[in-house]
Enzyme design. Structure first.
Site, PDB file in Angstrom:
ATOM      1  N   LYS A 118       0.822  -1.211   0.000  1.00 29.03           N
ATOM      2  CA  LYS A 118       0.000   0.000   0.000  1.00 29.03           C
ATOM      3  C   LYS A 118       0.862   1.270   0.000  1.00 29.03           C
ATOM      4  O   LYS A 118       2.038   1.230   0.316  1.00 29.03           O
ATOM      5  CB  LYS A 118      -0.966  -0.025   1.199  1.00 29.03           C
ATOM      6  CG  LYS A 118      -1.790  -1.322   1.291  1.00 29.03           C
ATOM      7  CD  LYS A 118      -2.718  -1.547   0.100  1.00 29.03           C
ATOM      8  CE  LYS A 118      -3.270  -2.960   0.059  1.00 29.03           C
ATOM      9  NZ  LYS A 118      -4.577  -3.134   0.618  1.00 29.03           N
TER      10      LYS A 118
HETATM   11  C1  LIG Z   1      -5.381  -4.371   1.068  1.00 28.98           C
HETATM   12  C2  LIG Z   1      -6.851  -4.305   1.106  1.00 28.98           C
HETATM   13  C3  LIG Z   1      -7.586  -4.667   2.237  1.00 28.98           C
HETATM   14  C4  LIG Z   1      -6.994  -5.376   3.413  1.00 28.98           C
HETATM   15  O1  LIG Z   1      -5.952  -4.760   4.016  1.00 28.98           O
HETATM   16  P1  LIG Z   1      -4.823  -5.595   4.802  1.00 28.98           P
HETATM   17  O2  LIG Z   1      -4.087  -4.523   5.534  1.00 28.98           O
HETATM   18  O3  LIG Z   1      -3.989  -6.277   3.769  1.00 28.98           O
HETATM   19  O4  LIG Z   1      -5.492  -6.546   5.706  1.00 28.98           O
HETATM   20  C5  LIG Z   1      -8.950  -4.454   2.221  1.00 28.98           C
HETATM   21  N1  LIG Z   1      -9.569  -3.949   1.150  1.00 28.98           N
HETATM   22  C6  LIG Z   1      -8.904  -3.631   0.026  1.00 28.98           C
HETATM   23  C7  LIG Z   1      -9.662  -3.055  -1.132  1.00 28.98           C
HETATM   24  C8  LIG Z   1      -7.522  -3.814  -0.040  1.00 28.98           C
HETATM   25  O5  LIG Z   1      -6.857  -3.550  -1.172  1.00 28.98           O
END
Ligand SMILES: *Cc1c(COP(=O)(O)O)cnc(C)c1O
Length: 421
Positions: free
Chosen positions: A194
């Site tokens: 991210k």
């Molecule tokens: C990455 C992501 C999540 C989950 O986040 P994590 O920190 O990996 O648990 C939820 N929704 C979307 C759309 C994502 O891309």
């Protein structure tokens, strides 16, 4: 005409794309401060991050947690979503959006998307509201805000809670406000891929004090700000973020502004050049979207204008030229877990999960055409770090599309089975 790399030619690019994640002296200083302190959990860094992040996204309250998946689950449970409730959401998302609804014992109801944006279609959502609808969970896909005005209005009109999965929304703004200003809750992810990250991490934003307190309590073993440390009021658990994670995230938040501006500039540059190719469509400009985080650089591909070359064959050719292109998420309601749980029952399940044999919703005959097209045929993604590259590097992307286009006949002749049906 140089030969395509996928047909044995020399690739346009062998140089790596910008490294991700990135850290520097600020992350090191912050982490060192924690390590040298006597407070490694739920202390000043977590507090500072929650305040800074809420402010940055124009929300009143920030509640950090272990990751974006748990942020969604905490938000849903804290919003009162439970057994028998329906939550309307998008099938064009990461599994966490949907698994969180199931783990809250509720039923995911899928609405279609707008193919041009990849975001949930408000009209289709509204048509799926029933007396059982407790919440609507839109996702700001690739950081592009959904039609927030429509969802906010729908929430008021039908008395349903809006929880935004803003996992890609760091810094995204809608009509002059950060996306955190809207809805009951907004949830964010700080996982390693991210745009700001501590390897793992999550955040829940809220604008109502009671909602904030409930999410906080659920994420911190059911404690209350008014109770003693060993006094528990809710059936929560420990989903707390550590001070080390918060220290890294505070430094990452400082980096984010410059990185976001760079991604926006790169995306605009690429949009200008790639939209010149017939059959390649960029995201339409929307003046209400004041800022988009560009977690993914997204395009749409029309195989018919490329002599029927399938998206899979195009992606493979681009990848061999050194471009980080992918097709993105497969269709969520076709994930094996749905059929498996219906037929065999779960191999692993939270204690309260009702989704045993036969009780899992049956999506086998569900078809949402726009989502299926974008997911299966037309969507093209490049990861956000691509957009941190210099313009000369971005030119490689344009050149790779050009090269495939020029060699289309050779490619189709060599891989007739790869052409679209
Ligand atoms: C990455 C992501 C999540 C989950 O986040 P994590 O920190 O990996 O648990 C939820 N929704 C979307 C759309 C994502 O891309």
């Amino acid at each position: 005409m140089p030969k395509l790399a996928v047909l044995g030619g020399k690739p346009i690019r062998t140089k790596p794309w910008p490294k991700w994640p990135v850290a520097g002296p600020q992350e090191e200083r912050n982490v060192k401060e924690v390590l040298e302190s006597d407070r490694w959990f739920y202390g000043p860094k977590v507090h500072e991050l929650e305040e800074a992040y809420a402010k940055f996204q124009d929300a009143t309250f920030g509640i950090s947690c272990v990751n974006g998946t748990m942020a969604i689950e905490i938000a849903l449970v804290a919003a009162g979503v439970g057994a028998g409730d329906e939550v309307i959401t998008t099938p064009y998302t990461f599994m966490a959006t949907v698994s969180s609804i199931l783990r809250a014992n509720a039923v995911p109801v899928f609405a279609d998307i707008i193919e041009e944006t990849g975001n949930l279609d408000p009209d289709d959502v509204e048509s799926k509201i029933t007396p059982q609808t407790k919440a609507i969970m839109p996702v700001h896909v690739a950081g592009l805000p959904v039609e927030i005005d429509r969802f906010e209005e729908m929430g008021r009109k039908h008395n349903v809670t809006i929880v935004y999965d803003a996992a890609h929304g760091w810094g995204s703004r809608w009509k002059g406000q950060g996306v955190g200003a809207f809805g009951a809750y907004n949830t964010y992810s700080f996982q390693a891929s991210k745009n700001m990250t501590a390897g793992e991490g999550g955040m829940i934003l809220a604008n109502d004090e009671d909602l904030a307190e409930t999410a906080r309590s659920y994420s911190n073993c059911g404690r209350s700000s008014k109770g003693a440390w060993y006094e528990h009021f809710l059936l929560g658990a420990n989903f707390r973020l550590s001070e080390v994670h918060a220290a890294i995230l505070l430094a990452q938040l400082e980096r984010l502004e410059a990185q976001t501006l760079k991604r926006m500039e790169s995306a605009a540059w690429l949009n200008g050049r790639l939209s010149k190719f017939e059959g390649i469509t960029t995201t339409p400009d929307d003046p209400r979207v004041e800022r988009r985080s560009w977690h993914l650089y997204t395009l749409r591909y029309d195989a018919a204008t490329w002599k029927g070359l399938s998206r899979g064959a195009l992606l493979k050719a681009l990848q061999k030229e050194g471009i980080l292109a992918s097709g993105g998420w497969p269709m969520i309601y076709r994930m094996p877990l749905f059929a498996t749980y219906r037929q065999e029952g779960p191999k692993a399940c939270p204690v309260s999960c009702p989704y045993h044999k036969g009780e899992m919703p049956d999506y086998s005959s569900l078809h949402l055409p726009a989502a299926e097209r974008l997911s299966g045929q037309t969507g093209i993604w490049m990861p956000q770090q691509t957009l941190l590259a210099d313009q000369a590097d971005l030119q490689d992307i344009v050149d790779a599309f050009e090269k495939v286009r020029e060699n289309l006949d050779d490619l189709l002749a060599a891989q007739p089975e790869k052409a679209a049906k």
